[in-house]
Design an enzyme around this catalytic site. Structure first.
Site, PDB file in Angstrom:
ATOM      1  N   GLY A  69      -2.248   0.369   1.702  1.00  0.00           N
ATOM      2  CA  GLY A  69      -1.493  -0.806   1.267  1.00  0.00           C
ATOM      3  C   GLY A  69      -2.308  -2.067   1.519  1.00  0.00           C
ATOM      4  O   GLY A  69      -2.278  -3.011   0.721  1.00  0.00           O
ATOM      5  N   THR A  70      -3.052  -2.077   2.605  1.00  0.00           N
ATOM      6  CA  THR A  70      -3.889  -3.235   2.936  1.00  0.00           C
ATOM      7  C   THR A  70      -4.913  -3.486   1.828  1.00  0.00           C
ATOM      8  O   THR A  70      -5.103  -4.626   1.387  1.00  0.00           O
ATOM      9  CB  THR A  70      -4.612  -2.985   4.284  1.00  0.00           C
ATOM     10  OG1 THR A  70      -3.618  -2.872   5.300  1.00  0.00           O
ATOM     11  CG2 THR A  70      -5.577  -4.105   4.623  1.00  0.00           C
ATOM     12  N   ASN A 140       8.721  -6.118   7.050  1.00  0.00           N
ATOM     13  CA  ASN A 140       8.494  -4.958   7.904  1.00  0.00           C
ATOM     14  C   ASN A 140       9.111  -5.093   9.295  1.00  0.00           C
ATOM     15  O   ASN A 140       9.439  -4.102   9.930  1.00  0.00           O
ATOM     16  CB  ASN A 140       6.982  -4.677   8.044  1.00  0.00           C
ATOM     17  CG  ASN A 140       6.163  -5.926   8.258  1.00  0.00           C
ATOM     18  OD1 ASN A 140       6.223  -6.876   7.475  1.00  0.00           O
ATOM     19  ND2 ASN A 140       5.398  -5.949   9.331  1.00  0.00           N
ATOM     20  N   GLN A 168       7.362  -1.704   2.304  1.00  0.00           N
ATOM     21  CA  GLN A 168       8.507  -1.300   3.132  1.00  0.00           C
ATOM     22  C   GLN A 168       9.748  -0.981   2.298  1.00  0.00           C
ATOM     23  O   GLN A 168      10.708  -0.428   2.821  1.00  0.00           O
ATOM     24  CB  GLN A 168       8.844  -2.401   4.150  1.00  0.00           C
ATOM     25  CG  GLN A 168       7.783  -2.595   5.212  1.00  0.00           C
ATOM     26  CD  GLN A 168       7.673  -1.420   6.186  1.00  0.00           C
ATOM     27  OE1 GLN A 168       8.548  -0.543   6.249  1.00  0.00           O
ATOM     28  NE2 GLN A 168       6.601  -1.397   6.959  1.00  0.00           N
ATOM     29  N   SER A 188       2.476   1.849  -0.401  1.00  0.00           N
ATOM     30  CA  SER A 188       1.688   2.626   0.573  1.00  0.00           C
ATOM     31  C   SER A 188       2.443   3.904   0.888  1.00  0.00           C
ATOM     32  O   SER A 188       3.658   3.875   1.127  1.00  0.00           O
ATOM     33  CB  SER A 188       1.478   1.806   1.846  1.00  0.00           C
ATOM     34  OG  SER A 188       0.761   2.560   2.796  1.00  0.00           O
ATOM     35  N   ALA A 189       1.703   5.038   0.913  1.00  0.00           N
ATOM     36  CA  ALA A 189       2.354   6.352   1.039  1.00  0.00           C
ATOM     37  C   ALA A 189       2.973   6.592   2.414  1.00  0.00           C
ATOM     38  O   ALA A 189       4.007   7.249   2.526  1.00  0.00           O
ATOM     39  CB  ALA A 189       1.330   7.448   0.733  1.00  0.00           C
ATOM     40  N   HIS A 190       2.328   6.062   3.477  1.00  0.00           N
ATOM     41  CA  HIS A 190       2.729   6.548   4.806  1.00  0.00           C
ATOM     42  C   HIS A 190       4.008   5.941   5.350  1.00  0.00           C
ATOM     43  O   HIS A 190       4.481   6.332   6.413  1.00  0.00           O
ATOM     44  CB  HIS A 190       1.575   6.403   5.810  1.00  0.00           C
ATOM     45  CG  HIS A 190       1.270   5.024   6.280  1.00  0.00           C
ATOM     46  ND1 HIS A 190       1.645   4.578   7.524  1.00  0.00           N
ATOM     47  CD2 HIS A 190       0.602   3.993   5.713  1.00  0.00           C
ATOM     48  CE1 HIS A 190       1.196   3.344   7.696  1.00  0.00           C
ATOM     49  NE2 HIS A 190       0.564   2.958   6.597  1.00  0.00           N
ATOM     50  N   THR A 226     -14.874   7.787  -5.713  1.00  0.00           N
ATOM     51  CA  THR A 226     -14.197   9.054  -6.019  1.00  0.00           C
ATOM     52  C   THR A 226     -12.818   9.057  -5.365  1.00  0.00           C
ATOM     53  O   THR A 226     -12.684   8.744  -4.184  1.00  0.00           O
ATOM     54  CB  THR A 226     -15.048  10.233  -5.482  1.00  0.00           C
ATOM     55  OG1 THR A 226     -16.367  10.102  -6.009  1.00  0.00           O
ATOM     56  CG2 THR A 226     -14.458  11.569  -5.889  1.00  0.00           C
ATOM     57  N   CYS A 303       1.906  -5.133  16.489  1.00  0.00           N
ATOM     58  CA  CYS A 303       0.598  -5.537  16.001  1.00  0.00           C
ATOM     59  C   CYS A 303      -0.397  -4.403  16.147  1.00  0.00           C
ATOM     60  O   CYS A 303      -0.212  -3.480  16.915  1.00  0.00           O
ATOM     61  CB  CYS A 303       0.116  -6.801  16.703  1.00  0.00           C
ATOM     62  SG  CYS A 303      -0.422  -6.519  18.366  1.00  0.00           S
TER      63      CYS A 303
HETATM   64  N1  PLP Z   1       2.474  -4.399   3.902  1.00  0.00           N
HETATM   65  C1  PLP Z   1       3.500  -4.173   4.720  1.00  0.00           C
HETATM   66  C2  PLP Z   1       4.769  -4.919   4.504  1.00  0.00           C
HETATM   67  C3  PLP Z   1       3.394  -3.252   5.753  1.00  0.00           C
HETATM   68  O1  PLP Z   1       4.413  -3.049   6.572  1.00  0.00           O
HETATM   69  C4  PLP Z   1       2.167  -2.570   5.913  1.00  0.00           C
HETATM   70  C5  PLP Z   1       1.990  -1.604   7.032  1.00  0.00           C
HETATM   71  O2  PLP Z   1       2.160  -1.923   8.172  1.00  0.00           O
HETATM   72  C6  PLP Z   1       1.117  -2.844   5.030  1.00  0.00           C
HETATM   73  C7  PLP Z   1       1.312  -3.759   4.031  1.00  0.00           C
HETATM   74  C8  PLP Z   1      -0.218  -2.175   5.158  1.00  0.00           C
HETATM   75  O3  PLP Z   1      -0.199  -0.878   4.623  1.00  0.00           O
HETATM   76  P1  PLP Z   1      -1.298   0.174   5.097  1.00  0.00           P
HETATM   77  O4  PLP Z   1      -0.934   0.592   6.481  1.00  0.00           O
HETATM   78  O5  PLP Z   1      -1.204   1.297   4.106  1.00  0.00           O
HETATM   79  O6  PLP Z   1      -2.603  -0.504   5.048  1.00  0.00           O
END
Ligand code: PLP
Length: 361
Positions: A69-70, A140, A168, A188-190, A226, A303
């Site tokens: 997600g980052t 989040n 989220q 983001s998958a996790h 890839t 954090c």
């Molecule tokens: N955006 C939000 C709102 C999140 O809560 C998070 C994860 O903590 C992220 C982005 C980042 O996602 P990732 O952990 O896949 O980099």
């Protein structure tokens, strides 16, 4: 017994994600190769792309798989064809820091005491050079849901693009790209039971972003490298999954939090999240006490260093530091049961009684 109530940090892997990933591990091909092995890998990639697209109501070519997600947030912020960036004060650091690093002018829009974007302040900020407005769908820390459709209506009137970080929100509330009307969206998958290290950026058809990574032509030239077939297959397996009935469990948990302030309680919130503080109680101590009782939660601001830090989200809501230093976040997920909630409530009562006895001594 361990009770895991930190799904907003990361959610345990769902069995279907694990099964898909184990199957993908047995594949040899590179999804860009034309031989049979490559085509088999391509099929897994295509199916996952289809599932992620379906989860947010778009067509498959709008999905750009990323490493997190980052990364997706960085691609949106740094790659959008705009001259300046407008963000809310409560964005994830992956937005706030990439906006700062972009070298473009950044304007930060405040939130109300309930943690909702101040739409009046956004309207004031919109006139000017072409902007990207980035407002998360749900926060989040507090779970507060943001008025994205209102943001889009305002932004469109000024020709601004809108990005929403829906990391989220996916799996917890309805996320529909077209109904929201945004131009770019991060997933983001996790956070919903998929693997860590698999994300996606959904990009409106026809919107060209400058890639972050240069190299091969993967992901329709929007993200070179890839593809991580194993991670992406796990993402695809869970993309359309929703959480079980967590709201009733969350509400039961909240009703046991006597004397606590629940942040964002006056706004629409995700059904799985509670961020609260009991004045006079310290988050670090509480976190450790709960951990000893077998319960995993986060401080209000979980954090990345693992330390309890001041929450920029609660600060933006005007919460006094002496209150926010006690903030805890409890976040439920797909595997949360009423036994977990009973466990939490019993532990919480025990800790609270100990605290009261100590305070009275
Ligand atoms: N955006 C939000 C709102 C999140 O809560 C998070 C994860 O903590 C992220 C982005 C980042 O996602 P990732 O952990 O896949 O980099």
């Amino acid at each position: 017994m361990r009770t895991y109530l930190d799904h907003n940090a990361t959610s345990p892997l769902r069995p279907e994600a694990k099964a898909a990933m184990l199957a993908a591990m047995d594949l040899t091909g590179n999804a860009s190769s034309v031989h049979a092995e490559g085509r088999a890998a391509r099929k897994v990639l295509d199916d996952a792309r289809e599932a992620v697209a379906q989860a947010v109501g778009v067509i498959a070519p709008m999905v750009v798989f990323t490493g997190s997600g980052t990364e997706a947030n960085n691609l949106a912020i740094k790659g959008a064809p705009i001259e300046r960036i407008i963000v809310s004060a409560i964005e994830h650091p992956a937005i706030l820091e990439s906006a700062r690093a972009s070298g473009k002018p950044v304007q930060v829009i405040p939130v109300t005491a309930h943690g909702v974007l101040d739409l009046g302040a956004l309207e004031d900020a919109l006139p000017g050079p072409k902007a990207l407005v980035s407002v998360m769908m749900a926060n989040n820390e507090t779970g507060v849901i943001q008025p994205i459709r209102d943001v889009v209506a305002m932004a469109q009137a000024f020709g601004a693009l809108v990005h929403t970080d829906a990391v989220q929100a996916l799996g917890k509330i309805t996320v529909n790209f077209g109904l929201l009307g945004v131009d770019i969206m991060t997933l983001s998958a996790h956070k919903l039971g998929g693997p860590i290290g698999a994300g996606a950026l959904i990009v409106r058809d026809g919107l060209a972003l400058e890639p972050l990574l240069h190299g091969g032509g993967q992901e329709l030239r929007r993200r070179a490298g890839t593809e991580n077939l194993v991670g992406i297959s796990g993402f695809g397996a869970v993309a359309t999954r929703n959480m079980n009935a967590v709201k009733a469990l969350r509400d039961k948990l909240e009703s046991s939090l006597e004397a606590a302030v629940i942040f964002g309680a006056g706004a629409d919130r995700l059904p799985n999240t509670t961020c609260f503080a009991v004045p006079g109680m310290n988050a670090e101590t509480l976190l450790m006490s709960l951990d000893l009782e077998g319960i995993a939660v986060s401080s209000g601001s979980a954090c990345s260093s693992g330390k309890v830090a001041k929450s920029h989200v609660l600060a933006a809501m005007g919460v006094a530091p002496e209150i926010s230093k006690g903030a805890l976040r409890v976040s439920l997920g797909w595997d949360t049961t009423s036994d977990h909630i009973e466990h939490f409530i019993a532990a919480w009562r025990k800790i609270l009684a100990r605290h009261k006895a100590r305070a009275a001594a």
